[in-house]
Design an enzyme around this catalytic site. Structure first.
Site, PDB file in Angstrom:
ATOM      1  N   ASP A   1     -27.406  23.118 -13.903  1.00 29.54           N
ATOM      2  CA  ASP A   1     -27.651  23.942 -15.084  1.00 29.54           C
ATOM      3  C   ASP A   1     -28.656  23.286 -16.017  1.00 29.54           C
ATOM      4  OD1 ASP A   1     -25.633  22.052 -15.342  1.00 29.54           O
ATOM      5  OD2 ASP A   1     -24.619  23.108 -16.963  1.00 29.54           O
TER       6      ASP A   1
ATOM      7  N   LYS B   1     -24.304  20.289  -8.690  1.00 30.03           N
ATOM      8  CA  LYS B   1     -23.283  20.517  -9.715  1.00 30.03           C
ATOM      9  C   LYS B   1     -22.090  19.613  -9.414  1.00 30.03           C
ATOM     10  CE  LYS B   1     -21.871  22.837 -13.392  1.00 30.03           C
ATOM     11  NZ  LYS B   1     -22.461  22.548 -14.717  1.00 30.03           N
TER      12      LYS B   1
ATOM     13  N   TYR C   1     -23.720  30.405   1.571  1.00 28.22           N
ATOM     14  CA  TYR C   1     -24.490  31.239   2.493  1.00 28.22           C
ATOM     15  C   TYR C   1     -24.004  31.104   3.938  1.00 28.22           C
ATOM     16  CZ  TYR C   1     -27.980  32.503  -0.997  1.00 28.22           C
ATOM     17  OH  TYR C   1     -28.619  33.033  -2.096  1.00 28.22           O
TER      18      TYR C   1
ATOM     19  N   ASP D   1     -31.764  28.795  -4.324  1.00 24.66           N
ATOM     20  CA  ASP D   1     -32.138  30.188  -4.548  1.00 24.66           C
ATOM     21  C   ASP D   1     -32.429  30.418  -6.029  1.00 24.66           C
ATOM     22  OD1 ASP D   1     -32.686  32.762  -3.832  1.00 24.66           O
ATOM     23  OD2 ASP D   1     -30.652  33.300  -3.259  1.00 24.66           O
TER      24      ASP D   1
END
Length: 420
Positions: free
Chosen positions: A283, A229, A159, A307
């Site tokens: 995930d 991640k 972002y 998000d």
């Protein structure tokens, strides 16, 4: 302040910063609060939220002096630009504000105005509480298990907007530099390619994680989960996780323990008054907030993960029409609902204003008006549980009464008066 299109109300008092180090505010009983109605349905949900927040303030012997400011479509009409400096300055000066949704085109045009406001005001933490209100239809069997607060870093990650369009000289220069100077493996396909950079800093990560841990301690939450991640992006998302554990271990003493300590030193029995810091792969976490919902309380994560995570959590409690949000910085906040501007419903007095109202509730809590904030939540829940709802919820329940946006707000106000 008095500017070309913005004037501070004479019956209000400006919120001021008391402590530069802690960000503590001095909040008068009649604070001046800037408000951006926003685009599309913002013209409906903005006034509805004002009505409810006014009632909650009045019921607790306070009042809000609203100051209308402009961004998006309303700003283009007055200033011929999307985000006038006057608006940014007004929010910066008055420190606490609320806004409705602002439209951002996909793939072209100006970058997100929401992101621009967060960056210009250094609102580094996007905080999204997710909890179920009785009576709201949900796709899961037990939505009441969801009571999670996501702290999403607001200024970095993808972002940050550092990217180069495919086919441009700049993109090719970056490709050449990566391949020839940085010895990057041959993973970029031939032909036009868009390239972006994902910055994750120690400074940005640690201040976000501190905010999450401080919130957990202050609100007696039992855990903070670092979502990342890092198994793939070891030097960005993996570093976020590592910096999070550094903050926990170096700055909070015995008030905060890690998940390893919980099992190695306490045999899984969490000491009273402590916060456990753990981490989960992003995930896997998206699965676990559905399958092990009640095991998670406060989430600290980066911009893109946050998000995804907060929207997925919002689906479990009835969707984005219910989900509130607030952007927090050092002694400054901007409340905003999670949902978009839905321009096709603009001006129809039809849509659900709950997310905007509950975002206002988060703003009241930030002001320290917890009694007023509790009234807002309780009154909204009373309204919905009675089956008096807007069209989106009415079509999912039997025997309810369908209300317009403004009628829903008026009913919430009636319930505030009854509860006060």
């Amino acid at each position: 302040m008095s500017t070309n299109h913005i004037s501070a109300p004479e019956d209000g008092t400006r919120i001021t910063l008391v402590d530069e180090e802690t960000g503590e505010l001095n909040v008068p009983d009649t604070p001046i609060i800037p408000i951006i109605y926003g685009d599309g349905i913002g013209t409906d949900v903005g006034p509805a939220a004002q009505t409810v927040l006014d009632a909650a303030a009045e019921a607790t012997d306070r009042s809000i002096a609203w100051m209308r400011v402009y961004a998006g479509e309303s700003a283009r009409e007055k200033y011929d630009e999307n985000l006038p400096q006057e608006t940014v300055d007004a929010i910066r000066e008055h420190r606490v504000a609320i806004k409705g949704p602002l439209t951002t085109p996909v793939g072209a045009g100006f970058r997100s105005l929401n992101v621009a406001l967060r960056k210009k005001l250094d609102l580094f933490a996007n905080v999204r509480p997710t909890y179920h209100l009785e009576g709201v239809p949900s796709p899961v069997k037990d939505p009441g298990q969801m009571d999670m607060v996501t702290f999403r870093e607001n200024t970095e990650d993808v972002y940050a907007g550092i990217e180069w369009e495919a086919g441009t000289d700049e993109s090719e220069q970056v490709r050449t530099y990566l391949e020839d100077e940085m010895d990057v493996p041959d993973v970029i396909h031939d032909g036009p390619v868009g390239i972006g950079v994902k910055p994750i800093s120690e400074f940005g990560s640690k201040r976000l994680i501190r905010e999450a841990i401080d919130y957990a301690v202050a609100n007696e939450r039992d855990s903070v989960t670092l979502v990342h991640k890092g198994n793939i992006m070891k030097f960005t998302e993996g570093a976020f996780r590592d910096w999070g554990y550094e903050v926990a271990e170096e700055e909070y003493g015995e008030n905060v323990i890690t998940e390893d300590q919980l099992w190695d030193e306490y045999d899984g029995e969490q000491p009273a008054g402590t916060v456990v810091v753990n981490d989960r792969i992003a995930d896997n976490m998206l699965q676990q907030i559905l399958t092990r919902t009640d095991e998670y309380s406060v989430i600290a994560t980066m911009n893109l993960n946050g998000d995804y995570m907060s929207d997925a959590a919002g689906a479990q409690i009835g969707g984005l029409g219910i989900a509130p949000g607030i952007n927090r910085g050092h002694g400054r906040c901007l409340a905003e609902p999670v949902h978009g501007s839905a321009p096709k419903y603009a001006g129809e007095d039809k849509v659900n204003p709950t997310a905007m109202i509950l975002s206002g509730r988060e703003m009241l809590e930030y002001l320290g008006w917890n009694d007023a904030a509790d009234l807002v939540r309780d009154a909204v829940e009373e309204t919905i549980s009675a089956g008096t709802v807007t069209y989106d919820l009415h079509r999912q329940i039997e025997g309810g009464e369908k209300l317009s946006t403004s009628e829903f707000a008026d009913t919430v106000v009636e319930n505030i008066h009854d509860l006060a």
